[in-house]
Write a protein that holds these residues in place. Structure first.
Motif, PDB file in Angstrom:
ATOM      1  N   PHE A  36       0.825  -1.210   0.000  1.00 32.07           N
ATOM      2  CA  PHE A  36       0.000   0.000   0.000  1.00 32.07           C
ATOM      3  C   PHE A  36       0.861   1.263   0.000  1.00 32.07           C
ATOM      4  N   ASP A  37       2.025   1.191   0.648  1.00 32.67           N
ATOM      5  CA  ASP A  37       2.886   2.365   0.815  1.00 32.67           C
ATOM      6  C   ASP A  37       2.072   3.544   1.343  1.00 32.67           C
ATOM      7  N   ALA A  38       1.191   3.267   2.309  1.00 37.92           N
ATOM      8  CA  ALA A  38       0.273   4.279   2.826  1.00 37.92           C
ATOM      9  C   ALA A  38       0.858   4.952   4.062  1.00 37.92           C
ATOM     10  N   ASP A  39       0.493   6.199   4.255  1.00 39.28           N
ATOM     11  CA  ASP A  39       0.868   6.902   5.479  1.00 39.28           C
ATOM     12  C   ASP A  39       0.070   6.358   6.669  1.00 39.28           C
ATOM     13  N   ILE A  40      -1.195   6.006   6.416  1.00 39.13           N
ATOM     14  CA  ILE A  40      -2.088   5.508   7.457  1.00 39.13           C
ATOM     15  C   ILE A  40      -2.838   4.314   6.896  1.00 39.13           C
ATOM     16  N   VAL A  41      -2.848   3.206   7.642  1.00 38.80           N
ATOM     17  CA  VAL A  41      -3.581   2.008   7.250  1.00 38.80           C
ATOM     18  C   VAL A  41      -4.616   1.715   8.334  1.00 38.80           C
ATOM     19  N   LEU A 216     -10.105  15.471  -1.732  1.00 39.00           N
ATOM     20  CA  LEU A 216     -10.060  14.165  -2.362  1.00 39.00           C
ATOM     21  C   LEU A 216      -9.357  14.253  -3.715  1.00 39.00           C
ATOM     22  N   LEU A 217      -8.379  13.393  -3.945  1.00 32.41           N
ATOM     23  CA  LEU A 217      -7.677  13.369  -5.220  1.00 32.41           C
ATOM     24  C   LEU A 217      -8.106  12.165  -6.047  1.00 32.41           C
ATOM     25  N   HIS A 218      -7.782  10.979  -5.587  1.00 34.15           N
ATOM     26  CA  HIS A 218      -8.206   9.787  -6.317  1.00 34.15           C
ATOM     27  C   HIS A 218      -8.157   8.581  -5.384  1.00 34.15           C
ATOM     28  N   ALA A 219      -8.756   7.486  -5.843  1.00 36.12           N
ATOM     29  CA  ALA A 219      -8.789   6.260  -5.056  1.00 36.12           C
ATOM     30  C   ALA A 219      -8.639   5.069  -5.985  1.00 36.12           C
ATOM     31  N   GLN A 220      -8.224   3.940  -5.392  1.00 41.95           N
ATOM     32  CA  GLN A 220      -8.070   2.730  -6.186  1.00 41.95           C
ATOM     33  C   GLN A 220      -8.363   1.506  -5.337  1.00 41.95           C
ATOM     34  N   VAL A 221      -8.815   0.459  -6.005  1.00 46.75           N
ATOM     35  CA  VAL A 221      -9.006  -0.848  -5.384  1.00 46.75           C
ATOM     36  C   VAL A 221      -8.097  -1.825  -6.132  1.00 46.75           C
ATOM     37  N   PRO A 222      -7.106  -2.402  -5.471  1.00 45.52           N
ATOM     38  CA  PRO A 222      -6.218  -3.342  -6.163  1.00 45.52           C
ATOM     39  C   PRO A 222      -6.981  -4.578  -6.636  1.00 45.52           C
ATOM     40  N   HIS A 223      -6.614  -5.061  -7.801  1.00 48.50           N
ATOM     41  CA  HIS A 223      -7.223  -6.272  -8.350  1.00 48.50           C
ATOM     42  C   HIS A 223      -6.118  -7.216  -8.806  1.00 48.50           C
ATOM     43  N   GLY A 224      -6.455  -8.464  -8.914  1.00 53.19           N
ATOM     44  CA  GLY A 224      -5.494  -9.484  -9.313  1.00 53.19           C
ATOM     45  C   GLY A 224      -5.823 -10.786  -8.610  1.00 53.19           C
ATOM     46  N   ARG A 225      -5.258 -11.876  -9.096  1.00 51.07           N
ATOM     47  CA  ARG A 225      -5.624 -13.196  -8.579  1.00 51.07           C
ATOM     48  C   ARG A 225      -5.242 -13.401  -7.124  1.00 51.07           C
ATOM     49  N   ALA A 226      -4.217 -12.712  -6.649  1.00 54.88           N
ATOM     50  CA  ALA A 226      -3.754 -12.940  -5.275  1.00 54.88           C
ATOM     51  C   ALA A 226      -4.699 -12.360  -4.231  1.00 54.88           C
ATOM     52  N   TRP A 227      -5.340 -11.231  -4.537  1.00 55.37           N
ATOM     53  CA  TRP A 227      -6.114 -10.524  -3.514  1.00 55.37           C
ATOM     54  C   TRP A 227      -7.284 -11.322  -2.948  1.00 55.37           C
ATOM     55  N   PRO A 228      -8.072 -12.043  -3.759  1.00 60.29           N
ATOM     56  CA  PRO A 228      -9.183 -12.798  -3.173  1.00 60.29           C
ATOM     57  C   PRO A 228      -8.752 -13.913  -2.224  1.00 60.29           C
ATOM     58  N   LEU A 236      -9.067  -0.690  -0.010  1.00 61.11           N
ATOM     59  CA  LEU A 236      -9.330   0.589  -0.682  1.00 61.11           C
ATOM     60  C   LEU A 236      -8.209   1.542  -0.303  1.00 61.11           C
ATOM     61  N   ILE A 237      -7.632   2.207  -1.293  1.00 68.37           N
ATOM     62  CA  ILE A 237      -6.516   3.133  -1.068  1.00 68.37           C
ATOM     63  C   ILE A 237      -6.898   4.490  -1.643  1.00 68.37           C
TER      64      ILE A 237
END
Length: 243
Positions: A36-41, A216-228, A236-237
């Motif tokens: 995520f490289d997020a400041d806050i999780v 608010l700038l933008h948001a994303q939901v990661p997708h890919g076979r590993a996440w489920p 949500l990021i």
């Protein structure tokens, strides 16, 4: 620092599957949170401990999941919402920035669901940011009352001019809580698809990040076979800027 990166994720207690097929995913979630490289999780369904799972899995961590998931250099804050026969679970916050204070407020609406608000104040450079991690109930009427309790809590505990983030699993299947949150000055990303549940075929926008005093700038939901494989929710990021 011009932007603030926030992630929210319901980790399903670090375990996926049912019965004999149940598998431990907490160690894989460590790498997910790092990405995520997020400041806050903001995390929900985080286990403090569970004796049954500890007996079941040889590699069950010796410490609480919040501390296991915290990347190097992050502070971890955990508060229990629910006490069960074998352990407890609740909300957690991981912060790249120093934690100034923390608290917990019970918003349980009935005896069958234990719910709480985790309130953490983080010092982002020279700015205090208030963060409330939520996991609301399964019944809509309960969620409405919990949002009203959230509003009273914010009015009492958060200065009106302070930056505020409210993030978590809102369980709001019909996306009906936006107007109530807006009355407290809290807004989220509208008009874009941010479905996070169920992770295998995301249809519902249950996980959200609301802000006040941030842009608010933008948001994303990661997708890919590993996440489920990791949880029944997707993370949500969101990226935010100072006014």
């Amino acid at each position: 620092m011009n932007t603030l990166r926030v992630a929210t994720y319901n980790i399903h207690k670090g375990v996926q599957g049912l019965g004999p097929a149940r598998r431990l995913e907490i160690h894989n979630l460590v790498h997910a949170v790092e990405q995520f490289d997020a400041d806050i999780v903001c995390l929900q369904e985080v286990r403090g401990f569970n004796r049954q799972m500890q007996r079941r899995f040889a590699h069950w961590p010796a410490e609480g999941q919040a501390h296991v998931l915290a990347p190097e250099g992050y502070e971890a804050v955990y508060r229990s919402n629910a006490v069960t026969r074998h352990g407890e679970h609740g909300n957690a916050l991981l912060s790249r920035w120093p934690v100034l204070g923390q608290g917990h407020h019970d918003v349980s609406d009935h005896r069958f669901e234990q719910r709480g608000l985790l309130h953490v104040t983080v010092q982002v450079e020279d700015r205090p940011v208030h963060v409330v991690v939520v996991h609301l109930g399964l019944i809509h009427a309960s969620r409405e009352r919990q949002v009203q309790a959230l509003g009273r809590f914010i009015a009492r505990e958060v200065p009106p001019d302070a930056a505020l983030v409210v993030a978590g699993d809102f369980n709001d299947w019909g996306v009906r809580l936006h107007p109530a949150m807006a009355r407290f000055g809290l807004h989220t990303f509208d008009g874009i698809r941010l479905a996070t549940y169920p992770s295998r075929l995301p249809l519902l926008h249950l996980d959200r990040i609301y802000v006040r005093g941030l842009r608010l700038l933008h948001a994303q939901v990661p997708h890919g076979r590993a996440w489920p494989r990791l949880s029944d929710h997707l993370p949500l990021i969101g990226e935010f800027a100072w006014p």
